[in-house]
Design an enzyme around this catalytic site. Structure first.
Site, PDB file in Angstrom:
ATOM      1  N   ASP A   1      -2.819 -25.031  56.910  1.00 40.28           N
ATOM      2  CA  ASP A   1      -2.169 -23.753  56.645  1.00 40.28           C
ATOM      3  C   ASP A   1      -3.060 -22.929  55.730  1.00 40.28           C
ATOM      4  O   ASP A   1      -3.349 -23.341  54.597  1.00 40.28           O
ATOM      5  CB  ASP A   1      -0.804 -24.001  55.993  1.00 40.28           C
TER       6      ASP A   1
ATOM      7  N   HIS B   1       3.470 -33.319  55.114  1.00 46.07           N
ATOM      8  CA  HIS B   1       2.507 -32.621  54.265  1.00 46.07           C
ATOM      9  C   HIS B   1       1.700 -33.625  53.447  1.00 46.07           C
ATOM     10  O   HIS B   1       2.269 -34.439  52.722  1.00 46.07           O
ATOM     11  CB  HIS B   1       3.227 -31.688  53.298  1.00 46.07           C
TER      12      HIS B   1
ATOM     13  N   ASP C   1      12.378 -25.612  51.279  1.00 47.53           N
ATOM     14  CA  ASP C   1      13.257 -24.507  50.912  1.00 47.53           C
ATOM     15  C   ASP C   1      14.208 -24.121  52.042  1.00 47.53           C
ATOM     16  O   ASP C   1      15.035 -23.224  51.863  1.00 47.53           O
ATOM     17  CB  ASP C   1      12.437 -23.284  50.469  1.00 47.53           C
TER      18      ASP C   1
ATOM     19  N   TRP D   1      -4.629  -9.207  51.200  1.00 46.10           N
ATOM     20  CA  TRP D   1      -5.167  -9.687  52.467  1.00 46.10           C
ATOM     21  C   TRP D   1      -4.806  -8.745  53.578  1.00 46.10           C
ATOM     22  O   TRP D   1      -3.676  -8.321  53.692  1.00 46.10           O
ATOM     23  CB  TRP D   1      -4.623 -11.095  52.758  1.00 46.10           C
TER      24      TRP D   1
ATOM     25  N   ARG E   1      -0.216 -32.441  57.994  1.00 47.64           N
ATOM     26  CA  ARG E   1      -0.833 -31.196  57.537  1.00 47.64           C
ATOM     27  C   ARG E   1      -1.716 -31.498  56.338  1.00 47.64           C
ATOM     28  O   ARG E   1      -1.287 -32.170  55.401  1.00 47.64           O
ATOM     29  CB  ARG E   1       0.236 -30.170  57.158  1.00 47.64           C
TER      30      ARG E   1
ATOM     31  N   GLU F   1      -2.695 -22.622  60.859  1.00 46.61           N
ATOM     32  CA  GLU F   1      -1.473 -21.847  60.643  1.00 46.61           C
ATOM     33  C   GLU F   1      -1.709 -20.646  59.726  1.00 46.61           C
ATOM     34  O   GLU F   1      -2.457 -20.751  58.741  1.00 46.61           O
ATOM     35  CB  GLU F   1      -0.411 -22.758  60.021  1.00 46.61           C
TER      36      GLU F   1
ATOM     37  N   HIS G   1      -2.170 -19.955  54.702  1.00 48.37           N
ATOM     38  CA  HIS G   1      -1.231 -19.202  53.864  1.00 48.37           C
ATOM     39  C   HIS G   1      -1.570 -17.713  53.786  1.00 48.37           C
ATOM     40  O   HIS G   1      -1.501 -17.103  52.716  1.00 48.37           O
ATOM     41  CB  HIS G   1      -1.163 -19.807  52.458  1.00 48.37           C
TER      42      HIS G   1
ATOM     43  N   HIS H   1       9.748 -23.482  61.338  1.00 55.92           N
ATOM     44  CA  HIS H   1       9.424 -23.599  59.913  1.00 55.92           C
ATOM     45  C   HIS H   1      10.462 -24.501  59.255  1.00 55.92           C
ATOM     46  O   HIS H   1      11.665 -24.265  59.368  1.00 55.92           O
ATOM     47  CB  HIS H   1       9.462 -22.195  59.303  1.00 55.92           C
TER      48      HIS H   1
ATOM     49  N   ARG I   1       6.492 -19.879  64.706  1.00 54.36           N
ATOM     50  CA  ARG I   1       6.829 -20.666  63.529  1.00 54.36           C
ATOM     51  C   ARG I   1       8.094 -20.219  62.805  1.00 54.36           C
ATOM     52  O   ARG I   1       8.386 -20.691  61.702  1.00 54.36           O
ATOM     53  CB  ARG I   1       5.662 -20.589  62.532  1.00 54.36           C
TER      54      ARG I   1
ATOM     55  N   TYR J   1      -2.238 -22.989  46.062  1.00 57.34           N
ATOM     56  CA  TYR J   1      -0.857 -23.113  46.525  1.00 57.34           C
ATOM     57  C   TYR J   1      -0.749 -24.202  47.593  1.00 57.34           C
ATOM     58  O   TYR J   1      -1.560 -24.288  48.512  1.00 57.34           O
ATOM     59  CB  TYR J   1      -0.372 -21.785  47.113  1.00 57.34           C
TER      60      TYR J   1
ATOM     61  N   GLU K   1       6.223 -17.804  60.258  1.00 60.07           N
ATOM     62  CA  GLU K   1       7.260 -18.254  59.327  1.00 60.07           C
ATOM     63  C   GLU K   1       7.826 -17.115  58.490  1.00 60.07           C
ATOM     64  O   GLU K   1       8.933 -17.230  57.961  1.00 60.07           O
ATOM     65  CB  GLU K   1       6.736 -19.360  58.421  1.00 60.07           C
TER      66      GLU K   1
ATOM     67  N   GLU L   1       8.273 -29.054  61.529  1.00 62.13           N
ATOM     68  CA  GLU L   1       7.865 -29.311  60.158  1.00 62.13           C
ATOM     69  C   GLU L   1       9.015 -29.986  59.407  1.00 62.13           C
ATOM     70  O   GLU L   1      10.161 -29.571  59.509  1.00 62.13           O
ATOM     71  CB  GLU L   1       7.498 -28.005  59.465  1.00 62.13           C
TER      72      GLU L   1
ATOM     73  N   ASN M   1      13.730 -18.232  49.664  1.00 60.21           N
ATOM     74  CA  ASN M   1      13.169 -18.749  48.418  1.00 60.21           C
ATOM     75  C   ASN M   1      12.487 -17.662  47.597  1.00 60.21           C
ATOM     76  O   ASN M   1      11.700 -16.876  48.068  1.00 60.21           O
ATOM     77  CB  ASN M   1      12.206 -19.911  48.689  1.00 60.21           C
TER      78      ASN M   1
END
Length: 411
Positions: free
Chosen positions: A219, A122, A325, A411, A147, A245, A221, A321, A292, A159, A271, A348, A37
């Protein structure tokens, strides 16, 4: 039997999907998912220009040999583009092999280790009332694990969180983060301290509203440094998470030692990983609880099965995962693998748009929060190419985050 054609098909019945269709001289066909994606066309070119020509005239039954040829035969190894392309070939060849055998793929992987595959859905909301509505919707759909993602006071967008349930309903995908089909990535604001203060209060409220029994996931992220991730995991311990996660970018595998030392909250990562080398420290030192990676981004069924066997030796479970997408082709392959392996954890699954279900006609079913791949020979997915052609590719990008001072967060 020989491969005579390898066709790459791109379609967008709500979002972009890349599918490889391999055809043999005996008339058998196999499908593989190559969707990456936000970078879909990179894989399209890799497949059409560099991989497909290598497949013509080869024996489709030589799955492991073909995998090693594609991985070791190129100087440039690993990476998401390469591994998504190899994954598409691997899954398509397994699809053909299972069709020739007249069996669903999971039977070739050793048969079923369970009757069905548990999933999580989700739930998200800009505020607590909207989040509660989303959780109730997931439970009404049959999910038994959820989640939890939520907006953060002071931030315009986060996000994974829709601005209102109408967007989710329009998308036809419950709780799914959106890709913006725009010329440039959307820029979102971010404040780590506000997030760390807010999230524990969210889980306290969710537990008070829905009780202690529902498995809850979250998550991060990849947004946190190791010490921030450790703080978050510790602060969430009273709420008994199924997992936290992607708490910190894990390409620095050693960083997870610090997180593990400070919290007993289970950790799930992987993931964005593409090979077993991304996991060696994490699995070998038992720094995580769930792996994942997706079939689509890890090189296919063959290497992911090997990863799960490696993880099982260290009491680590699978958690493939599976957001929207991952096309129904990749999802079907994942469900077959889930059903067969011993150390299955959870799958998931956020569903697909009605148009996607029409383009990708599949045998897998979702009932009472569980998936089953079906009993059709192969992976159990067929692509309506005429319908797929009616939904052309559209550029789409994942968002990026900026801090209050305008810098892109590192990060």
């Amino acid at each position: 039997m020989k491969i005579v054609d390898a066709q790459v098909i791109v379609t967008n019945p709500g979002r972009n999907f890349v599918t490889l269709k391999i055809t043999t001289d005996s008339g058998y066909t196999g499908l593989g998912d190559a969707t990456l994606n936000g970078r879909e066309l990179s894989v399209v070119s890799y497949l059409r220009d560099h991989v497909a020509p290598l497949l013509i005239g080869t024996d489709p039954h030589r799955i492991e040999d073909t995998w090693q040829l594609l991985y070791r035969g190129a100087y440039w190894r690993r990476g998401p583009v390469t591994m998504a392309a190899i994954a598409a070939v691997d899954v398509a060849l397994w699809d053909i092999k299972a069709k020739v055998a007249g069996l669903p793929l999971y039977q070739l992987l050793g048969g079923a280790s369970r009757d069905r595959v548990r999933t999580y859905g989700h739930a998200n909301g800009a505020d607590l009332p909207e989040l509660f509505d989303s959780v109730r919707a997931r439970l009404a759909e049959g999910y038994t694990a959820v989640r939890i993602q939520t907006g953060v006071p002071g931030l315009k967008t986060v996000y994974g969180v829709h601005q209102g349930t109408a967007i989710a309903e329009a998308d036809g995908v419950a709780g799914a983060p959106r890709l913006d089909q725009t010329a440039r990535p959307v820029v979102e604001d971010w404040d780590t301290r506000a997030y760390l203060r807010h999230i524990p209060t969210v889980f306290e409220a969710v537990r008070n509203e829905f009780g202690p029994e529902i498995p809850l996931l979250h998550d991060a992220h990849h947004r946190l440094t190791p010490i921030e991730a450790a703080r978050l995991g510790k602060s969430l311990e009273p709420y008994d998470l199924f997992w936290l996660e992607d708490c910190t970018p894990a390409e620095n595998q050693d960083a997870l030692r610090l997180v593990r030392e400070h919290t007993t909250t289970p950790l799930a990562i992987g993931e964005v990983f593409n090979t077993v080398f991304d996991y060696q420290t994490l699995v070998g030192e038992q720094l995580i609880d769930y792996v994942r990676s997706a079939v689509t981004h890890f090189g296919g069924v063959s290497p992911l099965r090997k990863l799960f066997d490696y993880a099982a030796q260290h009491n680590i479970k699978s958690a493939i995962h599976g957001p929207e997408d991952i096309s129904p082709v990749g999802m079907a392959a994942a469900i077959h693998l889930d059903l067969a392996i011993h150390n299955f954890g959870i799958q998931e699954y956020s569903g697909y748009t009605a148009r996607t279900h029409e383009v990708f006609q599949h045998a897998f079913t979702f009932t009472d929060g569980h998936l089953h791949p079906g009993e059709v020979a192969g992976i159990g997915v067929e692509l309506d190419e005429e319908m797929a052609a009616g939904y052309p590719y559209a550029p789409a990008y994942l968002p990026v985050n900026r801090l209050a001072d305008g810098t892109i967060h590192d990060w």
